[in-house]
Design a protein around this motif. Structure first.
Motif, PDB file in Angstrom:
ATOM      1  N   THR A 102      67.258  26.852  59.987  1.00 12.40           N
ATOM      2  CA  THR A 102      68.268  27.853  60.318  1.00 12.40           C
ATOM      3  C   THR A 102      67.741  29.221  59.892  1.00 12.40           C
ATOM      4  OG1 THR A 102      69.932  26.188  59.899  1.00 12.40           O
ATOM      5  CG2 THR A 102      70.707  28.419  60.106  1.00 12.40           C
ATOM      6  N   ILE A 103      66.847  29.752  60.680  1.00 11.40           N
ATOM      7  CA  ILE A 103      66.220  31.045  60.404  1.00 11.40           C
ATOM      8  C   ILE A 103      66.303  31.866  61.680  1.00 11.40           C
ATOM      9  CG2 ILE A 103      64.095  32.210  59.720  1.00 11.40           C
ATOM     10  CD1 ILE A 103      63.222  29.548  58.468  1.00 11.40           C
ATOM     11  N   SER A 104      66.656  33.109  61.529  1.00  6.87           N
ATOM     12  CA  SER A 104      66.738  33.954  62.717  1.00  6.87           C
ATOM     13  C   SER A 104      65.342  34.200  63.274  1.00  6.87           C
ATOM     14  CB  SER A 104      67.409  35.285  62.378  1.00  6.87           C
ATOM     15  OG  SER A 104      66.555  36.067  61.582  1.00  6.87           O
ATOM     16  N   LYS A 105      65.289  34.472  64.552  1.00 10.98           N
ATOM     17  CA  LYS A 105      64.004  34.725  65.203  1.00 10.98           C
ATOM     18  C   LYS A 105      63.310  35.935  64.596  1.00 10.98           C
ATOM     19  CE  LYS A 105      62.019  35.308  69.828  1.00 10.98           C
ATOM     20  NZ  LYS A 105      60.715  35.323  69.287  1.00 10.98           N
ATOM     21  N   ALA A 106      64.067  36.979  64.261  1.00  9.29           N
ATOM     22  CA  ALA A 106      63.475  38.179  63.666  1.00  9.29           C
ATOM     23  C   ALA A 106      62.862  37.865  62.305  1.00  9.29           C
ATOM     24  CB  ALA A 106      64.525  39.276  63.535  1.00  9.29           C
ATOM     25  N   ARG A 107      63.561  37.070  61.484  1.00 13.26           N
ATOM     26  CA  ARG A 107      63.045  36.705  60.157  1.00 13.26           C
ATOM     27  C   ARG A 107      61.804  35.831  60.293  1.00 13.26           C
ATOM     28  NH1 ARG A 107      61.394  37.253  55.360  1.00 13.26           N
ATOM     29  NH2 ARG A 107      61.823  35.600  53.907  1.00 13.26           N
ATOM     30  N   LEU A 108      61.827  34.894  61.217  1.00 13.61           N
ATOM     31  CA  LEU A 108      60.679  34.033  61.436  1.00 13.61           C
ATOM     32  C   LEU A 108      59.472  34.834  61.914  1.00 13.61           C
ATOM     33  CD1 LEU A 108      59.894  31.045  61.245  1.00 13.61           C
ATOM     34  CD2 LEU A 108      60.417  30.855  63.658  1.00 13.61           C
ATOM     35  N   ASP A 109      59.702  35.806  62.795  1.00 13.90           N
ATOM     36  CA  ASP A 109      58.612  36.666  63.251  1.00 13.90           C
ATOM     37  C   ASP A 109      58.035  37.487  62.100  1.00 13.90           C
ATOM     38  OD1 ASP A 109      58.897  35.709  65.809  1.00 13.90           O
ATOM     39  OD2 ASP A 109      60.049  37.442  66.531  1.00 13.90           O
ATOM     40  N   ALA A 110      58.889  37.970  61.204  1.00 11.69           N
ATOM     41  CA  ALA A 110      58.429  38.742  60.051  1.00 11.69           C
ATOM     42  C   ALA A 110      57.582  37.875  59.114  1.00 11.69           C
ATOM     43  CB  ALA A 110      59.617  39.333  59.303  1.00 11.69           C
ATOM     44  N   ILE A 111      57.997  36.626  58.914  1.00 15.74           N
ATOM     45  CA  ILE A 111      57.236  35.715  58.049  1.00 15.74           C
ATOM     46  C   ILE A 111      55.871  35.420  58.670  1.00 15.74           C
ATOM     47  CG2 ILE A 111      57.174  33.395  57.047  1.00 15.74           C
ATOM     48  CD1 ILE A 111      60.264  33.547  56.954  1.00 15.74           C
ATOM     49  N   HIS A 112      55.838  35.193  59.975  1.00 17.60           N
ATOM     50  CA  HIS A 112      54.560  34.930  60.640  1.00 17.60           C
ATOM     51  C   HIS A 112      53.653  36.159  60.604  1.00 17.60           C
ATOM     52  CE1 HIS A 112      54.839  30.835  62.167  1.00 17.60           C
ATOM     53  NE2 HIS A 112      56.130  31.051  62.307  1.00 17.60           N
ATOM     54  N   GLU A 113      54.233  37.343  60.658  1.00 14.85           N
ATOM     55  CA  GLU A 113      53.439  38.563  60.543  1.00 14.85           C
ATOM     56  C   GLU A 113      52.850  38.688  59.133  1.00 14.85           C
ATOM     57  OE1 GLU A 113      51.561  42.087  61.647  1.00 14.85           O
ATOM     58  OE2 GLU A 113      52.440  40.475  62.842  1.00 14.85           O
ATOM     59  N   GLN A 114      53.638  38.322  58.113  1.00 16.20           N
ATOM     60  CA  GLN A 114      53.125  38.307  56.740  1.00 16.20           C
ATOM     61  C   GLN A 114      51.965  37.326  56.626  1.00 16.20           C
ATOM     62  OE1 GLN A 114      56.711  37.267  54.551  1.00 16.20           O
ATOM     63  NE2 GLN A 114      56.556  39.201  53.410  1.00 16.20           N
ATOM     64  N   ALA A 115      52.085  36.167  57.240  1.00 22.36           N
ATOM     65  CA  ALA A 115      51.024  35.158  57.193  1.00 22.36           C
ATOM     66  C   ALA A 115      49.763  35.671  57.878  1.00 22.36           C
ATOM     67  CB  ALA A 115      51.487  33.860  57.848  1.00 22.36           C
ATOM     68  N   ARG A 116      49.928  36.349  58.998  1.00 26.85           N
ATOM     69  CA  ARG A 116      48.775  36.891  59.714  1.00 26.85           C
ATOM     70  C   ARG A 116      48.060  37.936  58.867  1.00 26.85           C
ATOM     71  NH1 ARG A 116      47.066  40.926  62.707  1.00 26.85           N
ATOM     72  NH2 ARG A 116      48.951  42.167  62.545  1.00 26.85           N
ATOM     73  N   ILE A 117      48.813  38.821  58.234  1.00 29.87           N
ATOM     74  CA  ILE A 117      48.214  39.848  57.379  1.00 29.87           C
ATOM     75  C   ILE A 117      47.523  39.207  56.178  1.00 29.87           C
ATOM     76  CG2 ILE A 117      48.778  41.779  55.847  1.00 29.87           C
ATOM     77  CD1 ILE A 117      50.966  42.528  57.916  1.00 29.87           C
ATOM     78  N   ALA A 118      48.168  38.212  55.562  1.00 31.85           N
ATOM     79  CA  ALA A 118      47.577  37.533  54.408  1.00 31.85           C
ATOM     80  C   ALA A 118      46.310  36.771  54.797  1.00 31.85           C
ATOM     81  CB  ALA A 118      48.592  36.584  53.780  1.00 31.85           C
ATOM     82  N   LYS A 119      46.282  36.236  56.022  1.00 25.47           N
ATOM     83  CA  LYS A 119      45.095  35.515  56.481  1.00 25.47           C
ATOM     84  C   LYS A 119      43.927  36.475  56.702  1.00 25.47           C
ATOM     85  CE  LYS A 119      45.766  31.896  59.070  1.00 25.47           C
ATOM     86  NZ  LYS A 119      46.011  30.982  60.202  1.00 25.47           N
ATOM     87  N   LEU A 120      44.227  37.684  57.146  1.00 24.23           N
ATOM     88  CA  LEU A 120      43.181  38.682  57.367  1.00 24.23           C
ATOM     89  C   LEU A 120      42.680  39.304  56.077  1.00 24.23           C
ATOM     90  CD1 LEU A 120      44.634  40.517  60.506  1.00 24.23           C
ATOM     91  CD2 LEU A 120      42.711  38.931  60.427  1.00 24.23           C
ATOM     92  N   ASN A 121      43.518  39.308  55.034  1.00 25.90           N
ATOM     93  CA  ASN A 121      43.168  39.928  53.755  1.00 25.90           C
ATOM     94  C   ASN A 121      43.338  38.933  52.607  1.00 25.90           C
ATOM     95  OD1 ASN A 121      42.857  42.529  55.012  1.00 25.90           O
ATOM     96  ND2 ASN A 121      45.092  42.584  55.127  1.00 25.90           N
ATOM     97  N   PRO A 122      42.496  37.898  52.532  1.00 24.30           N
ATOM     98  CA  PRO A 122      42.663  36.897  51.468  1.00 24.30           C
ATOM     99  C   PRO A 122      42.258  37.456  50.106  1.00 24.30           C
ATOM    100  CG  PRO A 122      40.685  36.431  52.712  1.00 24.30           C
ATOM    101  CD  PRO A 122      41.368  37.580  53.400  1.00 24.30           C
TER     102      PRO A 122
END
Length: 162
Positions: free
Chosen positions: A28-48
């Motif tokens: 039960t997560i809004s699409k906007a919140r899920l998109d924000a979490i995936h964006e955080q994951a993408r940034i963290a993957k690029l900058n380990p």
């Protein structure tokens, strides 16, 4: 406007599994919140971090068989450093952060059956091979546990009235 958060149910309230929602990949997560979490994951993957780089290199050298740990995995509303979805194992490297938030994340992962392994960043940097060996032991235990449960489910009940 009230902020929605993941709630942890008591064991009595968890008698029935919640119905799968049609958003947030079953959570039960809004699409906007899920998109924000995936964006955080993408940034963290690029900058380990250095600890993430060391553990990733050690995991690449390890023989994990058919199971792999993927970096910066999103599970529900939680972001973990490494995860193996088939075995429901997640690895988190502790590099600071809000303890209350980390505790809430750990509880929400445990509530859905994810085994979270936490390692301090100093331990990962000091001896990544030792951390990988602990992860492999946990993966083997989880594999054996799931195989045993699968075999018991397939086994017909014994007739004890002989």
């Amino acid at each position: 406007m009230t902020k929605k958060t993941l709630t942890i149910l008591s064991p009595e309230d968890r008698a029935e599994a919640p119905a799968i929602e049609k958003r947030g990949r079953g959570w039960t997560i809004s699409k906007a919140r899920l998109d924000a979490i995936h964006e955080q994951a993408r940034i963290a993957k690029l900058n380990p971090t250095e600890a993430q780089k060391a553990l990733s290199a050690a995991l690449n050298e390890a023989n994990l068989g058919k199971y792999k740990l993927t970096r910066q995995q999103v599970i529900g509303s939680a972001l973990v450093d490494f995860a193996c979805n088939p075995l429901k194992i997640a690895v988190s490297i502790d590099e600071g952060g809000d303890p209350a938030l980390l505790t809430r994340r750990d509880q929400s992962l445990a509530a859905v059956g994810v085994n979270l392994l936490r390692f301090p960043a100093a331990d990962v940097l000091a001896d990544p091979a030792a951390v990988v060996s602990q992860i492999v032991v946990a993966m083997k235990a989880r594999y054996d546990e799931r195989g045993r449960a699968h075999r018991e489910q397939r086994r017909p009940p014994r007739d004890t009235a002989q």
